[in-house]
Design a protein around this motif. Structure first.
Motif, PDB file in Angstrom:
ATOM      1  N   ARG A 126       0.825  -1.204   0.000  1.00 22.23           N
ATOM      2  CA  ARG A 126       0.000   0.000   0.000  1.00 22.23           C
ATOM      3  C   ARG A 126       0.865   1.263   0.000  1.00 22.23           C
ATOM      4  O   ARG A 126       0.529   2.257  -0.658  1.00 22.23           O
ATOM      5  CB  ARG A 126      -0.938  -0.007   1.210  1.00 22.23           C
ATOM      6  N   GLU A 127       1.970   1.232   0.725  1.00 20.89           N
ATOM      7  CA  GLU A 127       2.877   2.387   0.753  1.00 20.89           C
ATOM      8  C   GLU A 127       3.464   2.634  -0.630  1.00 20.89           C
ATOM      9  O   GLU A 127       3.598   3.779  -1.069  1.00 20.89           O
ATOM     10  CB  GLU A 127       3.993   2.151   1.777  1.00 20.89           C
ATOM     11  N   LEU A 128       3.807   1.561  -1.316  1.00 13.26           N
ATOM     12  CA  LEU A 128       4.375   1.687  -2.660  1.00 13.26           C
ATOM     13  C   LEU A 128       3.344   2.256  -3.629  1.00 13.26           C
ATOM     14  O   LEU A 128       3.676   3.113  -4.471  1.00 13.26           O
ATOM     15  CB  LEU A 128       4.859   0.311  -3.137  1.00 13.26           C
TER      16      LEU A 128
ATOM     17  N   ARG B 113       0.836   4.225  -2.822  1.00 16.98           N
ATOM     18  CA  ARG B 113       0.656   5.630  -2.464  1.00 16.98           C
ATOM     19  C   ARG B 113       1.793   6.490  -3.028  1.00 16.98           C
ATOM     20  O   ARG B 113       1.556   7.588  -3.524  1.00 16.98           O
ATOM     21  CB  ARG B 113       0.584   5.761  -0.946  1.00 16.98           C
ATOM     22  N   GLU B 114       2.998   5.998  -2.965  1.00 13.03           N
ATOM     23  CA  GLU B 114       4.141   6.736  -3.495  1.00 13.03           C
ATOM     24  C   GLU B 114       4.030   6.931  -5.005  1.00 13.03           C
ATOM     25  O   GLU B 114       4.459   7.959  -5.529  1.00 13.03           O
ATOM     26  CB  GLU B 114       5.444   5.998  -3.166  1.00 13.03           C
ATOM     27  N   ARG B 115       3.460   5.953  -5.671  1.00 10.20           N
ATOM     28  CA  ARG B 115       3.297   6.036  -7.126  1.00 10.20           C
ATOM     29  C   ARG B 115       2.033   6.783  -7.530  1.00 10.20           C
ATOM     30  O   ARG B 115       1.821   7.055  -8.714  1.00 10.20           O
ATOM     31  CB  ARG B 115       3.272   4.622  -7.735  1.00 10.20           C
ATOM     32  N   GLY B 116       1.182   7.078  -6.549  1.00  7.96           N
ATOM     33  CA  GLY B 116      -0.036   7.826  -6.825  1.00  7.96           C
ATOM     34  C   GLY B 116      -1.080   7.036  -7.579  1.00  7.96           C
ATOM     35  O   GLY B 116      -1.836   7.592  -8.388  1.00  7.96           O
TER      36      GLY B 116
ATOM     37  N   GLU C 186      10.799  -4.936  -5.377  1.00  9.39           N
ATOM     38  CA  GLU C 186      10.853  -3.745  -4.532  1.00  9.39           C
ATOM     39  C   GLU C 186      10.246  -4.032  -3.157  1.00  9.39           C
ATOM     40  O   GLU C 186      10.789  -3.600  -2.126  1.00  9.39           O
ATOM     41  CB  GLU C 186      10.104  -2.596  -5.203  1.00  9.39           C
TER      42      GLU C 186
ATOM     43  N   ARG D  25      12.261  -3.780   0.398  1.00 10.75           N
ATOM     44  CA  ARG D  25      11.775  -2.938   1.497  1.00 10.75           C
ATOM     45  C   ARG D  25      11.535  -3.770   2.754  1.00 10.75           C
ATOM     46  O   ARG D  25      11.761  -3.300   3.865  1.00 10.75           O
ATOM     47  CB  ARG D  25      10.491  -2.209   1.086  1.00 10.75           C
TER      48      ARG D  25
END
Length: 207
Positions: free
Chosen positions: A56-58, A60-63, A82, A86
């Motif tokens: 989910r963080e990935l 969000r970072e990618r939008g 990735e 992480r």
């Protein structure tokens, strides 16, 4: 599409000292691993992380939405890579319980304790179907495909057979165990191993 082949997956040690223990909790869908990992982290005063949270963080970072991220990941093995990297970074920080189907293999050279929880396929599918209010047959097909893809990914990318459970300190079948009883076994195992490795957690003294 080119196949990524990375073997071995991880170095045996982290590049800097950890702040505390790293505990990996793995198992197939519906095994109860999330329940036990969350409870263990809260009980021992450790941070909780999951492979899903990293995903989910990935996203969000990618939008992008989770749905879109899943589509991207299905066609690009670098997303899984990735997530694995992480996971390693988080495990190397220490003071954490990390949960996910494959995290124990990712952290096999880093985790102080590796726990595997499982149950027969039909039991796990029933748990998922009841939890999500879905049809048993639909969940069964989805779960079988998901588990096969996990197994193939690690075999192709890293040469790791995840049916080999020899890396685990504890393998626990939860089919006939109450949640509290299963957790008691997990907690005691974790505390005993951490104590043997020189960790002194106040919560473990209350066994």
């Amino acid at each position: 599409m080119a196949v990524l082949r990375l073997q071995p997956l991880l170095p045996p040690d982290c590049s800097s000292p950890k702040k505390g223990p790293t505990i990996a909790v793995s198992g197939p869908p519906g095994s109860g691993k999330t329940t036990y990992a969350r409870r263990l982290a809260e009980d021992l005063g450790l941070e909780y992380y999951s492979a899903g949270r990293i995903f989910r963080e990935l996203a969000r970072e990618r939008g992008v939405s989770l749905e879109e991220m899943n589509r991207i990941a299905a066609n690009d093995p670098r997303i899984d890579l990735e997530i694995d990297m992480r996971t390693l970074e988080i495990g190397c920080r220490g003071n954490v319980v990390i949960e996910g189907h494959l995290v124990a293999w990712v952290l096999r050279g880093v985790a102080d304790v590796r726990i595997y929880v499982t149950a027969p396929l039909d039991v796990r599918v029933k748990r998922i179907a009841e939890r999500e209010g879905r049809n048993f047959e639909e969940v069964y097909r989805e779960t079988v495909i998901r588990e096969f893809m996990h197994q193939q990914r690690f075999l192709v990318m890293y040469g790791i057979d995840i049916s080999n459970l020899s890396i685990f300190n504890l393998v626990l079948d939860t089919e006939y165990l109450l949640i509290d009883d299963a957790y008691s076994i997990i907690r005691r195992t974790v505390c005993n191993i951490l104590a043997a490795k020189g960790y002194q957690l106040e919560a473990c003294s209350r066994l």
